[in-house]
Design a protein around this motif. Structure first.
Motif, PDB file in Angstrom:
ATOM      1  N   ALA A 293     -12.833  -8.429   1.135  1.00  0.00           N
ATOM      2  CA  ALA A 293     -11.776  -9.291   1.665  1.00  0.00           C
ATOM      3  C   ALA A 293     -11.596  -9.041   3.156  1.00  0.00           C
ATOM      4  CB  ALA A 293     -10.468  -9.043   0.926  1.00  0.00           C
ATOM      5  N   ASP A 294     -11.813  -7.795   3.574  1.00  0.00           N
ATOM      6  CA  ASP A 294     -11.659  -7.426   4.965  1.00  0.00           C
ATOM      7  C   ASP A 294     -12.530  -8.283   5.877  1.00  0.00           C
ATOM      8  OD1 ASP A 294     -10.676  -5.698   6.982  1.00  0.00           O
ATOM      9  OD2 ASP A 294     -12.671  -4.794   7.059  1.00  0.00           O
TER      10      ASP A 294
ATOM     11  N   PHE B 147      -7.359   4.998   1.681  1.00  0.00           N
ATOM     12  CA  PHE B 147      -6.170   5.475   0.958  1.00  0.00           C
ATOM     13  C   PHE B 147      -6.455   5.548  -0.543  1.00  0.00           C
ATOM     14  CE2 PHE B 147      -3.868   4.503   4.785  1.00  0.00           C
ATOM     15  CZ  PHE B 147      -2.782   5.351   4.743  1.00  0.00           C
TER      16      PHE B 147
ATOM     17  N   TYR C  32      -3.626  -9.197  -1.008  1.00  0.00           N
ATOM     18  CA  TYR C  32      -4.199  -9.029   0.325  1.00  0.00           C
ATOM     19  C   TYR C  32      -5.183 -10.159   0.607  1.00  0.00           C
ATOM     20  CZ  TYR C  32      -7.039  -7.013   4.067  1.00  0.00           C
ATOM     21  OH  TYR C  32      -7.720  -6.814   5.218  1.00  0.00           O
TER      22      TYR C  32
ATOM     23  N   GLY D 237      -3.642 -11.960   3.591  1.00  0.00           N
ATOM     24  CA  GLY D 237      -4.206 -11.343   4.778  1.00  0.00           C
ATOM     25  C   GLY D 237      -3.420 -10.145   5.253  1.00  0.00           C
TER      26      GLY D 237
ATOM     27  N   ARG E  91     -18.495 -17.659   1.880  1.00  0.00           N
ATOM     28  CA  ARG E  91     -17.759 -16.851   0.896  1.00  0.00           C
ATOM     29  C   ARG E  91     -18.706 -15.848   0.268  1.00  0.00           C
ATOM     30  NH1 ARG E  91     -13.054 -17.563  -1.465  1.00  0.00           N
ATOM     31  NH2 ARG E  91     -11.631 -18.928  -0.362  1.00  0.00           N
TER      32      ARG E  91
ATOM     33  N   VAL F 202     -10.889 -12.306   5.212  1.00  0.00           N
ATOM     34  CA  VAL F 202      -9.491 -12.640   5.438  1.00  0.00           C
ATOM     35  C   VAL F 202      -9.160 -12.489   6.909  1.00  0.00           C
ATOM     36  CG1 VAL F 202      -7.165 -11.839   5.009  1.00  0.00           C
ATOM     37  CG2 VAL F 202      -8.766 -12.029   3.136  1.00  0.00           C
ATOM     38  N   ARG F 203      -8.427 -13.442   7.470  1.00  0.00           N
ATOM     39  CA  ARG F 203      -8.002 -13.292   8.860  1.00  0.00           C
ATOM     40  C   ARG F 203      -6.705 -12.497   8.880  1.00  0.00           C
ATOM     41  NH1 ARG F 203      -6.757 -18.334  10.571  1.00  0.00           N
ATOM     42  NH2 ARG F 203      -7.214 -19.087   8.488  1.00  0.00           N
ATOM     43  N   ALA F 204      -6.856 -11.173   8.918  1.00  0.00           N
ATOM     44  CA  ALA F 204      -5.686 -10.312   8.854  1.00  0.00           C
ATOM     45  C   ALA F 204      -5.069 -10.178  10.235  1.00  0.00           C
ATOM     46  CB  ALA F 204      -6.077  -8.946   8.327  1.00  0.00           C
ATOM     47  N   ALA F 205      -3.783  -9.800  10.247  1.00  0.00           N
ATOM     48  CA  ALA F 205      -3.083  -9.602  11.506  1.00  0.00           C
ATOM     49  C   ALA F 205      -3.735  -8.474  12.291  1.00  0.00           C
ATOM     50  CB  ALA F 205      -1.615  -9.302  11.236  1.00  0.00           C
TER      51      ALA F 205
ATOM     52  N   ILE G 203     -13.269  -4.988  -3.580  1.00  0.00           N
ATOM     53  CA  ILE G 203     -12.546  -6.209  -3.203  1.00  0.00           C
ATOM     54  C   ILE G 203     -11.921  -6.053  -1.830  1.00  0.00           C
ATOM     55  CG2 ILE G 203     -10.543  -7.619  -3.723  1.00  0.00           C
ATOM     56  CD1 ILE G 203     -11.124  -7.489  -6.518  1.00  0.00           C
ATOM     57  N   LEU G 204     -11.284  -4.894  -1.601  1.00  0.00           N
ATOM     58  CA  LEU G 204     -10.597  -4.687  -0.328  1.00  0.00           C
ATOM     59  C   LEU G 204     -11.594  -4.793   0.826  1.00  0.00           C
ATOM     60  CD1 LEU G 204      -8.134  -1.785  -1.173  1.00  0.00           C
ATOM     61  CD2 LEU G 204      -7.564  -4.114  -0.572  1.00  0.00           C
TER      62      LEU G 204
ATOM     63  N   PHE H  17      -7.331   0.567   3.799  1.00  0.00           N
ATOM     64  CA  PHE H  17      -6.735   0.615   2.455  1.00  0.00           C
ATOM     65  C   PHE H  17      -7.673   1.341   1.499  1.00  0.00           C
ATOM     66  CE2 PHE H  17      -4.318  -3.618   3.162  1.00  0.00           C
ATOM     67  CZ  PHE H  17      -3.535  -2.970   4.086  1.00  0.00           C
TER      68      PHE H  17
ATOM     69  N   VAL I 261     -11.455  -2.226  -7.079  1.00  0.00           N
ATOM     70  CA  VAL I 261     -10.460  -2.613  -6.079  1.00  0.00           C
ATOM     71  C   VAL I 261     -10.974  -2.315  -4.677  1.00  0.00           C
ATOM     72  CG1 VAL I 261      -8.157  -2.149  -5.231  1.00  0.00           C
ATOM     73  CG2 VAL I 261      -8.559  -2.305  -7.668  1.00  0.00           C
TER      74      VAL I 261
ATOM     75  N   THR J  23      -8.052  -3.712   8.345  1.00  0.00           N
ATOM     76  CA  THR J  23      -7.037  -3.086   7.487  1.00  0.00           C
ATOM     77  C   THR J  23      -7.580  -2.827   6.092  1.00  0.00           C
ATOM     78  OG1 THR J  23      -6.199  -5.321   7.326  1.00  0.00           O
ATOM     79  CG2 THR J  23      -4.837  -3.741   8.510  1.00  0.00           C
ATOM     80  N   GLY J  24      -8.409  -3.735   5.591  1.00  0.00           N
ATOM     81  CA  GLY J  24      -8.929  -3.583   4.237  1.00  0.00           C
ATOM     82  C   GLY J  24      -9.697  -2.292   4.079  1.00  0.00           C
TER      83      GLY J  24
ATOM     84  N   LEU K 121       0.832  -1.201   0.000  1.00  0.00           N
ATOM     85  CA  LEU K 121       0.000   0.000   0.000  1.00  0.00           C
ATOM     86  C   LEU K 121       0.869   1.255   0.000  1.00  0.00           C
ATOM     87  CD1 LEU K 121      -2.995   0.880   0.116  1.00  0.00           C
ATOM     88  CD2 LEU K 121      -2.572   1.368   2.509  1.00  0.00           C
TER      89      LEU K 121
END
Lengths: 510, 104
Positions: free
Chosen positions: B48-49, B66, A208, A212, B2, B52-55, B44-45, B63, B41, B59-60, A155
């Motif tokens: 996906a957020d 931004f 992403y 993840g 999904r 997705v198992r993000a840290a 999707i972000l 993004f 995009v 975060t998505g 990013l």
């Protein structure tokens, strides 16, 4: 709601970028408050001081190896080396941008908003001083490039990509002469650039979804550990590569290069050919070496084909060019191919030789465009090759300098071009990529032909009626030329110090 | 679970954007097609957020913010360049833009 904890930032490590962004903002303010007469000198001095200050911070910080700003920025050996290279080349380009000795008011239009061909436009072409907005724009672009090579997640990399691209689109449109060509080049560069960065972003989103996270460390871990389907990963990497290869001007994403290089003001072309190339390959190196090294086996053949295609297209089409700026553009495409050979060595040697090649090529190409700004007639720069015939008789000194530069491009020994090509081909051979080296050597020989044709034309033809004069360069252009030529010679005769520096810098942090 | 519909929609939007850039002659419409790609995009972000198992959580979505800001900046620069061209030629058709043989 839990408390927000701010990430720790190592301000000393990111200081070069902060300085340059600050200088650019101050430059924008100066545009508003300073009287017109005082702007040019103030802006130029401010920009140069900012670049020198940023460079000294980089030298001072040269032992820093740290991930900072919550892992978004990596300050390590390659980052510091490439940032230093971008700043030094940026200073040279800025010297060319700032020179007004050859043409009244400099290479830039006073007010880009005035319609081309109108009465007001004719007036401003003769009288007005060039716009001073170019200095803050240039500093913004250089600062964005510094962030681009330091970005440790996708990013940040995308933000930096836009930060350095947007000023470049505008700078392309600001030529004083041939304004139509310049504005059309800007439009073409912008539309294709926005298209390519949308692909980059789509790739970021796919990665992403796979990993993840967008940090290169996270991507690296999930490439080796994840049990997910790898479709997302490969599609994402392919799209990210499209975005980066577009900026690097690799085939088949090179079509904008000749038109934009020809249309943009020549000092800006120099900036793009040198600094953008360093930034784009810096980003590509980090993506491939740090983030996606786990799938190196899968992408090497594809990028290898891209490299071969780039070298072939650059070399073959350079032969047919009749305009010196387009010839240099195709030569820059071919050089992107040689750089890709170094990148695909995927070893420490590959990394260090690519960085060496970037610096060597950058010095030479800025000097080349510096000479192009000097050869001019009443209508501005005489870029058509037929006009260069017999230049050696008219002004042996500058024809000699240009001959030396072309020999360096062709990779003749005792120039930096030879050492740089030798280094990347050597690294690729060590990594077992012999097929790339074969294509590299063959296309190098092919590419020597257009260079030598120019040399022969300059020295062995009689100067005709239309042979333009070579202007006496102003002090700034002369300084940039001297730096470029001396660097090309020194890196060819005694390359050991820089080679040692690149070798010691060739370690990414993850 | 999904979330198929948002992903398919995003893919369609992106495809539409790619098609638009390749087929449209009007520079403003090309710009709009690029914006369509960027918004695909974003979709999707944000989708996906949720899966997705993000840290770090959410975060998505960050993004996407931004991307919105950068897309706005891009439109600013792009429209400036297109407007210049319009003043010049009273047309914004990209295939009317000759890059060769113009000496002005």
């Amino acid at each position: 709601m839990e408390d927000l904890s701010l990430p720790k930032i190592d301000y000393a490590a990111v200081a070069p970028m902060l300085i340059l962004f600050g200088v650019a903002c101050v430059g924008v303010l100066f545009e508003g408050v300073l009287p017109k007469a005082a702007r040019r000198v103030t802006q130029l001095v401010l920009a140069l001081l900012g670049l020198v200050a940023a460079l000294s911070v980089i030298v001072w910080q040269s032992d820093t190896r740290v991930l900072t700003a919550g892992g978004a920025v990596a300050i390590d050996g390659p980052t510091l080396f490439l940032q230093g290279a971008i700043i030094v080349l940026g200073i040279m380009a800025l010297l060319l941008i700032g020179d007004r000795a050859m043409e009244h008011g400099g290479a830039f239009v006073a007010q880009a908003a005035i319609t081309v061909g109108s009465e007001a436009d004719r007036k401003q072409a003769v009288k007005e001083q060039g716009a001073t907005e170019v200095y803050p724009l240039t500093v913004f672009a250089i600062a964005g490039m510094l962030l681009f090579v330091a970005a440790n997640d996708l990013l940040t990399m995308f933000v930096a990509l836009e930060v350095f691209s947007l000023p470049l689109y505008l700078l392309c449109a600001l030529a004083r002469r041939r304004r139509l060509l310049s504005q059309e080049a800007a439009l073409k560069y912008f539309l294709l650039g926005a298209y390519a960065s949308a692909f980059f972003l789509f790739g970021v989103a796919l990665v992403y979804g796979f990993a993840g996270g967008v940090e290169f460390g996270t991507i690296h871990d999930s490439v080796t550990e994840s049990t997910q389907s790898t479709v997302l990963l490969y599609a994402g990497l392919a799209m990210i590569a499209i975005g980066l290869l577009f900026k690097a001007a690799a085939a088949p994403f090179h079509v904008w290069t000749p038109d934009v290089y020809q249309g943009a003001p020549t000092p800006i072309t120099g900036l793009m050919a040198a600094c953008t190339k360093v930034a784009a390959f810096g980003g590509l190196l980090r993506v491939l070496y740090v983030g996606f090294d786990g799938v190196a086996w899968d992408y090497t053949p594809i990028l290898g084909v891209v490299a071969v295609l780039t070298m072939l297209i650059g070399a073959v089409l350079a032969v047919t060019q009749t305009d010196i700026k387009r010839l240099l553009a195709y030569s820059s495409i071919a050089n992107a191919g040689y750089l890709l050979v170094g990148v695909l060595a995927l070893s420490k040697d590959g990394l260090s030789s690519t960085m060496f090649y970037l610096v060597a090529y950058g010095f030479t190409v800025i000097a080349a465009f510096g000479v192009v700004t000097l050869v001019r007639d009443a209508d501005g720069e005489a870029t058509h090759l037929s006009r260069w015939a017999g230049l050696g008789r008219r002004s042996p000194l500058y024809a000699g300098i240009f001959t030396f530069i072309l020999l360096a491009f062709a990779g003749i020994p005792l120039t930096s071009g030879f050492i740089a090509k030798f280094a990347v081909f050597g690294a690729a051979l060590d990594s077992g990529e012999a097929w790339l080296v074969v294509f590299g050597v063959v296309t190098s020989m092919l590419l020597a032909f257009p260079y030598l044709r120019v040399v022969v034309m300059m020295w062995l033809s009689e100067p005709g009626e239309s042979t333009p004069t070579v202007s006496i360069p102003g002090g700034l252009t002369a300084a940039a030329l001297v730096i470029g030529v001396v660097a090309t010679l020194v890196l060819g005769v005694a390359p050991a110090p820089l080679l040692d520096l690149t070798t010691s810098a060739a370690d990414f942090v993850r | 679970m999904r979330p198929v519909i948002p992903y398919v929609t995003a893919a369609l939007l992106f495809g539409l954007g790619v098609y638009g850039v390749l087929r449209r002659r009007n520079a403003v419409l090309v710009l709009m097609s690029v914006e369509l790609m960027l918004n695909a995009v974003n979709l999707i972000l944000i989708t996906a957020d949720t899966t997705v198992r993000a840290a770090l959580p959410q975060t998505g979505q960050v993004f996407a913010l931004f991307v919105i800001v950068i897309a706005a900046a891009e439109v600013g620069v792009g429209l400036a360049i297109v407007l210049q061209l319009y003043r010049l030629r009273a047309t914004v058709a990209v295939d009317d833009v000759p890059l060769e043989k113009v000496d002005a």
